[in-house]
Structure formats: structure tokens, C-alpha cells
Design a protein around this motif. Sequence first.
Motif, PDB file in Angstrom:
ATOM      1  N   GLU A   1      -5.470 -10.165   6.284  1.00  0.00           N
ATOM      2  CA  GLU A   1      -6.405  -9.287   5.583  1.00  0.00           C
ATOM      3  C   GLU A   1      -5.733  -8.233   4.720  1.00  0.00           C
ATOM      4  O   GLU A   1      -6.314  -7.782   3.726  1.00  0.00           O
ATOM      5  CB  GLU A   1      -7.303  -8.601   6.617  1.00  0.00           C
ATOM      6  CG  GLU A   1      -8.435  -7.803   6.021  1.00  0.00           C
ATOM      7  CD  GLU A   1      -9.400  -7.285   7.077  1.00  0.00           C
ATOM      8  OE1 GLU A   1     -10.284  -6.495   6.730  1.00  0.00           O
ATOM      9  OE2 GLU A   1      -9.244  -7.675   8.264  1.00  0.00           O
ATOM     10  N   TYR A   2      -4.518  -7.824   5.057  1.00  0.00           N
ATOM     11  CA  TYR A   2      -3.911  -6.676   4.385  1.00  0.00           C
ATOM     12  C   TYR A   2      -2.593  -7.053   3.705  1.00  0.00           C
ATOM     13  O   TYR A   2      -1.918  -8.018   4.084  1.00  0.00           O
ATOM     14  CB  TYR A   2      -3.636  -5.552   5.394  1.00  0.00           C
ATOM     15  CG  TYR A   2      -4.886  -4.962   6.002  1.00  0.00           C
ATOM     16  CD1 TYR A   2      -5.612  -3.974   5.346  1.00  0.00           C
ATOM     17  CD2 TYR A   2      -5.353  -5.406   7.245  1.00  0.00           C
ATOM     18  CE1 TYR A   2      -6.756  -3.435   5.897  1.00  0.00           C
ATOM     19  CE2 TYR A   2      -6.500  -4.874   7.812  1.00  0.00           C
ATOM     20  CZ  TYR A   2      -7.198  -3.882   7.129  1.00  0.00           C
ATOM     21  OH  TYR A   2      -8.337  -3.351   7.680  1.00  0.00           O
TER      22      TYR A   2
ATOM     23  N   ASP B   1       0.839  -1.186   0.000  1.00  0.00           N
ATOM     24  CA  ASP B   1       0.000   0.000   0.000  1.00  0.00           C
ATOM     25  C   ASP B   1       0.880   1.244   0.000  1.00  0.00           C
ATOM     26  O   ASP B   1       1.643   1.477   0.946  1.00  0.00           O
ATOM     27  CB  ASP B   1      -0.894  -0.014   1.243  1.00  0.00           C
ATOM     28  CG  ASP B   1      -1.881   1.133   1.250  1.00  0.00           C
ATOM     29  OD1 ASP B   1      -1.820   1.976   0.349  1.00  0.00           O
ATOM     30  OD2 ASP B   1      -2.702   1.177   2.184  1.00  0.00           O
TER      31      ASP B   1
ATOM     32  N   ALA C   1      -4.337  -8.783  10.780  1.00  0.00           N
ATOM     33  CA  ALA C   1      -3.762  -7.855   9.810  1.00  0.00           C
ATOM     34  C   ALA C   1      -2.982  -8.592   8.735  1.00  0.00           C
ATOM     35  O   ALA C   1      -3.037  -8.245   7.548  1.00  0.00           O
ATOM     36  CB  ALA C   1      -2.857  -6.855  10.534  1.00  0.00           C
TER      37      ALA C   1
ATOM     38  N   PRO D   1      -2.356  -1.294   9.674  1.00  0.00           N
ATOM     39  CA  PRO D   1      -3.103  -0.781   8.524  1.00  0.00           C
ATOM     40  C   PRO D   1      -4.238   0.141   8.954  1.00  0.00           C
ATOM     41  O   PRO D   1      -5.009  -0.178   9.863  1.00  0.00           O
ATOM     42  CB  PRO D   1      -3.637  -2.055   7.846  1.00  0.00           C
ATOM     43  CG  PRO D   1      -2.696  -3.130   8.273  1.00  0.00           C
ATOM     44  CD  PRO D   1      -2.293  -2.776   9.658  1.00  0.00           C
TER      45      PRO D   1
END
Length: 253
Positions: free
Chosen positions: A57-58, A3, A54, A80
Motif C-alpha cells: 500500500e505504501y 515519503d 504496508a 507508515p
Amino acid sequence: MPDPADMHDLESFAQVVAGELPGRWTSAYHRHAEYADQFPLAEEVWDMDLVSGAVAEYVLGHDAVLTRDDGARLYLTGRPGHAEEYLVGAMAPPGFEPDAFRGVREPDGIAVPDNPFLAAHEIASDLLPRYDQAVAQVRYNAAYPQPPASAPAPEPERVVMTWFGDGMLAAKPDSPEAATALHKAGFVYDPREQAFVLSGDDTALQARAVRAAGAQLAAHGIGVILRHPPSRPALETTAVPPPQPAKPSTRTR
């Protein structure tokens, strides 16, 4: 891809935290080019809460591992969606069989502020004591393994024969063998009761049928329990509602 909005300066943060924790710690920083790169280390995180959630999921663009001189390890990454927080989780000690972890509660990770001095204090006062306790339990389990628990012996099958006020006897079998034994002994299946019943019109015949059923059931290793139920009406009668208490008469002053 990681990200691009993740602005956590994890490398510097981890280095300062390592210097502030009690004992001697080193920090190793890793940046991930692809999503799959985060899993070789993340899969060792000893956590079932914030940190593991986390990871699953990320896309985590980077992480850091702090290692104490005795081999204890901590996993750090940015949290996140929270630019001012980091996630810290313990990493499972290597070299132990899965049985050593059985019954040991995971020392779930914590979220810490982006102030490394406050973060080190929270890690030292919260996460590390739980981590060290869990590792000690794993080591104990490995040194003194418990014998495999034997499966409890199955309860022997029993047929409950219930006497009713009208002399009828009802039995509810739990297996085809028990049902066959009752049928051969003279019991008749009553769908209303969902049981095999034996009329009490001829008590001598009824007694012989019970003895015969008991012998056939015993041959299959099935026991018999005779009991009397709480008061209940016969099959052919309708339940009578209990009397209602009399209402007190109205009095005027």
C-alpha cells in the motif's frame, strides 16, 4: 518517490536491534530511490498481515535486513503513519520448493516501538519463536514430501424413487441419461413436482416400469434408491393445517 515525512532513523535502529537480539546478527540498510526498488526484498517477506499490507500500500523509502549467522533473516522498515513504531517481519528461507511451504502458517510480522531495546525483546519473545517453528516445518516438509493427494472418486449417480401414500412413485434424475431411461420406462415428467412420476393405479404395470427403469439406469452405471417419505398429501390435495391446541378456559378466583 519516498515519503519525505518518514522520519524513522531506520539505519541506527536496525543496528542497535541486531546487537540486542540473541545470537549473532548483522544489519544491512537500503534506501530506495523509486517505489519499485522496495519489492526485490519485500517480496521475500513471509507475512500476510501488517508488513505485507504496508509493502503493497505504501511507498517505503528504506528498509533493513537483519541476518543471523544461521541464515535467518528479518525485514525492518518504518511503519507508515506511525513515527514512533517500526514494522518487523520474517523473511522466507531460500532454496525450498513451493510445496515445502504448503500448510505452514506464515510467521506474521509485528509492530514494535522505536525503543530498540524493547523492540529486540518483543522480536525475541514473539516473532522469532514463531519464525523458527515455521522454518522447522518447512525443512521437515522438504525432507519428507507428502505424495500428491489423489482426487476422491466421484460419487456414483443414483436416482431416488420415492413412494407416496397415494401409490404414486416419483423420481428425480440428475443427468440426461437418467431422465431418458425413466421416460422410456413409462415415467411422465410432472412440472409441479419437478420429477418424473409413475401412477399407482395399476401396480403390476408400475412394478414392470420400475424394473425396466432400473435395468436401463444400471446400463448407464446409475443406481436406484427406493424410499418412503414422511407423511405428505397426494399431489391433488391441499395440505391440511395442523390442529391448534385448545386455549385454556379463563378462571376467576
